[in-house]
Design a protein around this motif. Structure first.
Motif, PDB file in Angstrom:
ATOM      1  N   GLN A 285       5.081  -4.788  11.528  1.00  0.00           N
ATOM      2  CA  GLN A 285       5.120  -3.948  12.722  1.00  0.00           C
ATOM      3  C   GLN A 285       4.740  -2.499  12.443  1.00  0.00           C
ATOM      4  O   GLN A 285       4.322  -1.779  13.360  1.00  0.00           O
ATOM      5  N   VAL A 286       4.887  -2.047  11.200  1.00  0.00           N
ATOM      6  CA  VAL A 286       4.587  -0.637  10.905  1.00  0.00           C
ATOM      7  C   VAL A 286       3.446  -0.470   9.897  1.00  0.00           C
ATOM      8  O   VAL A 286       3.108   0.653   9.526  1.00  0.00           O
ATOM      9  N   PHE A 287       2.843  -1.588   9.473  1.00  0.00           N
ATOM     10  CA  PHE A 287       1.715  -1.527   8.542  1.00  0.00           C
ATOM     11  C   PHE A 287       0.421  -1.409   9.341  1.00  0.00           C
ATOM     12  O   PHE A 287       0.048  -2.323  10.071  1.00  0.00           O
ATOM     13  N   GLU A 288      -0.268  -0.282   9.216  1.00  0.00           N
ATOM     14  CA  GLU A 288      -1.515  -0.052   9.936  1.00  0.00           C
ATOM     15  C   GLU A 288      -2.654  -0.655   9.113  1.00  0.00           C
ATOM     16  O   GLU A 288      -3.185  -0.012   8.201  1.00  0.00           O
ATOM     17  N   THR A 289      -3.016  -1.883   9.440  1.00  0.00           N
ATOM     18  CA  THR A 289      -3.986  -2.629   8.641  1.00  0.00           C
ATOM     19  C   THR A 289      -5.312  -1.902   8.506  1.00  0.00           C
ATOM     20  O   THR A 289      -5.946  -1.928   7.438  1.00  0.00           O
ATOM     21  N   ASP A 290      -5.738  -1.232   9.570  1.00  0.00           N
ATOM     22  CA  ASP A 290      -7.017  -0.527   9.512  1.00  0.00           C
ATOM     23  C   ASP A 290      -6.944   0.737   8.665  1.00  0.00           C
ATOM     24  O   ASP A 290      -7.960   1.385   8.406  1.00  0.00           O
ATOM     25  N   LYS A 291      -5.720   1.082   8.217  1.00  0.00           N
ATOM     26  CA  LYS A 291      -5.538   2.241   7.342  1.00  0.00           C
ATOM     27  C   LYS A 291      -4.866   1.816   6.035  1.00  0.00           C
ATOM     28  O   LYS A 291      -4.114   2.596   5.429  1.00  0.00           O
TER      29      LYS A 291
ATOM     30  N   TYR B 262       2.988   6.272   3.614  1.00  0.00           N
ATOM     31  CA  TYR B 262       1.566   6.603   3.655  1.00  0.00           C
ATOM     32  C   TYR B 262       1.269   7.839   2.811  1.00  0.00           C
ATOM     33  O   TYR B 262       2.174   8.609   2.453  1.00  0.00           O
TER      34      TYR B 262
END
Length: 399
Positions: free
Chosen positions: A167-173, A261
């Motif tokens: 839910q909090v992992f920004e795959t595109d980043k 991050y």
């Protein structure tokens, strides 16, 4: 995490097949389905040997078919569902046939290595796999993920920690992620000395402070092996290196996962310790479903605490991290040895701290024998699983 499921009529019910229907995940899932009867249709329910529980659930959910893995329990299931219009079956062939039926979501919640074959067979184009079975990724992670990618199936994690990270992992980043952190309650022996842990009983170990889970998972939580398995799973689920995965002990079980991050941001998912939340997230994704779980009151909680895990008092976690780094079949051996050792502990045949001792002995022996190389297929995994179980049993017998 993978390609999105094929678009379907927004007015149609979502079809669901459940592997491991009578376990704790299946029961929580059944509660959500009964609360949303206009949204979901149960195609098939699969359980191991609980004929009465499966029959009751099949009737309550008006499922199309009910299947048992254990053939000796089939007569009871057939009798209980006679005249209901619900198709029944039993045995490995029937289980594998159940996952071939037309369905949108397959919930993989069979406990243990027994869930490997049917969950792998369930991976098909356009399907969503809501995964709760650890062995698929712990024992055969490379094979499992390769099939997910090859078919374009969508994989969503049901386990609370992995779901939280998702839910909090920004795959595109992903290239901006520094660390992925899984939290652990610490179990009932978080503050207990190593000497005292050697004397704990199965009854004490089965009293988890926060979660209501099956026996094996509860014992694995007490040894922290469960957290080790989850780190191995995370290494397959998320595009991060092994040294980017970490564990924090968080006794309140309120923060379920965190992603740090490169800009210094630390994103976390919080929630009450109720498995209906991650299950609902997997069922309704990318939307949200109303779930009647207790809402967090941070003012009432007051304090959230965190501490580093003690790898000396909890050697099972150390063994899991070492197995992850070793790769190949080491995680499969780890899992098989753990399952046998936990069963022996629950039966009073070995002590609590003998669980990691047995696992380490078997890992060392099979590593020295050159048995931890990569698997070419599921049959290789099952063969090494059987050998590890045999060696663990031998260790226990001469203990």
């Amino acid at each position: 995490m993978a390609a999105a499921s094929a678009a379907r009529d927004p007015g149609a019910k979502t079809r669901i097949t459940v592997l491991g229907a009578t376990g704790s995940i299946g029961q929580s899932l059944a509660d959500l389905i009964q609360r949303n009867p206009d949204s979901y249709e149960v195609v098939a329910l699969v359980a191991n040997r609980n004929a009465s529980g499966l029959a009751d659930m099949a009737k309550a959910l008006k499922t199309g078919s009910a299947i048992l893995a254990e053939e000796s329990c089939y007569p009871e299931l057939k009798e209980r569902l006679a005249g209901s219009g619900i198709a029944t079956g039993a045995g490995e062939t029937a289980v594998l046939e159940a996952v071939t039926q037309d369905t949108d979501i397959v919930v993989g919640a069979i406990v243990g290595a027994a869930g490997l074959k049917p969950t792998m067979a369930a991976i098909r184009p356009g399907r969503r796999i809501a995964l709760a079975n650890k062995e698929c990724l712990v024992c055969a992670g490379d094979l499992f993920m390769a099939k997910i990618l090859a078919t374009g199936a969508e994989l969503l994690p049901v386990d609370s920690e992995h779901n939280a990270i998702f839910q909090v992992f920004e795959t595109d980043k992903a290239d901006m992620v520094e660390k992925v952190i899984l939290t652990a309650s610490g179990g009932p022996f978080r503050s207990v000395s190593k000497t005292d842990m050697a004397r704990v009983t199965p009854q004490q170990a089965l009293k988890h402070p926060n979660w209501d889970m099956g026996a094996r998972i509860t014992i694995d939580s007490a040894t922290m092996m469960n957290k080790g398995f989850e780190v191995i799973e995370a290494s397959h689920l998320f595009p991060v290196a092994h040294d980017q995965l970490g564990v924090l002990v968080h006794p309140q079980s309120t923060v379920h996962g965190l992603v740090q991050y490169k800009d210094g941001s630390l994103l976390a998912q919080l929630g009450s310790p109720d498995m209906r939340t991650p299950i609902a997230h997997c069922l309704a994704f990318p939307r949200r479903m109303n779930v009647p779980v207790k809402r967090l009151d941070l003012a009432e909680l007051g304090t959230l605490t965190f501490e580093a895990p003690d790898l000396d008092r909890f050697p099972a976690l150390r063994l899991a991290l070492e197995a992850m780094r070793a790769g190949g079949m080491a995680p499969a051996v780890l899992n098989a040895a753990d399952e046998v050792a936990v069963d022996a502990f629950l039966k009073g045949r070995i002590g609590f701290m003998d669980i990691p001792a047995a696992i380490e002995e078997v890992l060392d022996a099979m590593g020295a024998g050159g048995k931890l190389t990569d698997a070419a297929g599921v049959e290789d995994v099952l063969a090494i699983d059987a050998e590890a179980r045999q060696k663990t049993g031998e260790w226990i017998r001469i203990r």
